[in-house]
Scaffold this motif. Structure first.
Motif, PDB file in Angstrom:
ATOM      1  N   ALA A 265       0.829  -1.204   0.000  1.00 40.81           N
ATOM      2  CA  ALA A 265       0.000   0.000   0.000  1.00 40.81           C
ATOM      3  C   ALA A 265       0.863   1.253   0.000  1.00 40.81           C
ATOM      4  N   GLY A 266       0.222   2.372  -0.295  1.00 40.18           N
ATOM      5  CA  GLY A 266       0.894   3.656  -0.216  1.00 40.18           C
ATOM      6  C   GLY A 266       1.485   4.101  -1.539  1.00 40.18           C
ATOM      7  N   TYR A 267       2.272   5.200  -1.471  1.00 41.53           N
ATOM      8  CA  TYR A 267       2.778   5.855  -2.664  1.00 41.53           C
ATOM      9  C   TYR A 267       4.280   6.061  -2.562  1.00 41.53           C
ATOM     10  N   TYR A 268       4.906   6.116  -3.734  1.00 44.12           N
ATOM     11  CA  TYR A 268       6.334   6.409  -3.776  1.00 44.12           C
ATOM     12  C   TYR A 268       6.564   7.878  -3.420  1.00 44.12           C
ATOM     13  N   ASP A 269       7.409   8.121  -2.437  1.00 38.32           N
ATOM     14  CA  ASP A 269       7.832   9.478  -2.135  1.00 38.32           C
ATOM     15  C   ASP A 269       9.307   9.598  -2.510  1.00 38.32           C
TER      16      ASP A 269
END
Length: 208
Positions: free
Chosen positions: A35-39
């Motif tokens: 889950a989540g996004y690339y930062d």
């Protein structure tokens, strides 16, 4: 919004602001696994540039604000964050169809350092909100690019590789040459390492 460079010993603090379609940004930055996004912290320099270009292609717009080492020394980190954030928002506002006063800013972290807009703070926001992740990528690209340019003018402190953080060659440069005009002299490591050191090295390139 997100910031980059808070803990660096040299160079500016950078704050990035991003605005655009959340769902479009989410598609670009969604992690391939989990889950989540690339930062910015999860990406190589090349991958950051690629995703930044893709974000621009789907209509995400950016503003970047800097606070200099001199401002950080004079005003402290929190006030400098506010200055950089205000500068980022002013730049972003030039690219937006309506005033920022009508918008909500999602800010990474726990501290609200903005006063003129509605703010929602999110702990770990750069991993859970795609536009905060986008802002972190933009800020990192802008600051890294600046540090690489500074390295050509100030070659003794490893700015190209360290980006102003405490690498071995950066430490050696401080002990050999003292701080540059881009160093945050109020930071303890800069103060402690600034005295000339006894060493047989003649160039930071010799340090492995």
């Amino acid at each position: 919004m997100d910031e980059v460079g808070r803990g660096a010993w040299a160079g500016p603090l950078a704050v990035g602001a991003a605005s655009g379609d959340i769902e479009a940004a989410a598609i670009v930055l969604k992690r391939s696994r989990g889950a989540g996004y690339y930062d910015s912290k999860a990406l190589s320099a090349g991958r950051r540039q690629t995703l930044f270009a893709r974000l621009a292609d789907v209509g995400v717009v950016f503003g970047i604000g800097f606070a200099s080492a001199v401002e950080i020394d004079a005003l402290g980190l929190t006030h400098s964050l506010s200055l950089a954030a205000e500068r980022a928002l002013r730049e972003l506002e030039l690219r937006l169809p309506c005033p920022l006063g009508e918008r909500t800013v999602y800010l990474d972290g726990t501290i609200n350092y903005l006063t003129k807009v509605k703010v929602i703070t999110l702990v770990g926001g750069d991993g859970i909100h795609p536009l905060i992740a986008a802002a972190s990528i933009a800020a990192k690209l802008a600051r890294d690019s600046l540090m690489i340019r500074l390295d050509a003018e100030l070659p003794y402190w490893d700015f190209d590789s360290s980006k102003g953080y405490g690498s071995l060659r950066h430490r050696f440069g401080l002990s050999w040459q003292g701080p540059s005009v881009e160093h945050r002299r109020s930071f303890r490591p800069v103060h402690e390492l600034r005295a000339p050191a006894s060493t047989y090295f003649s160039s930071p390139a010799q340090v492995k």
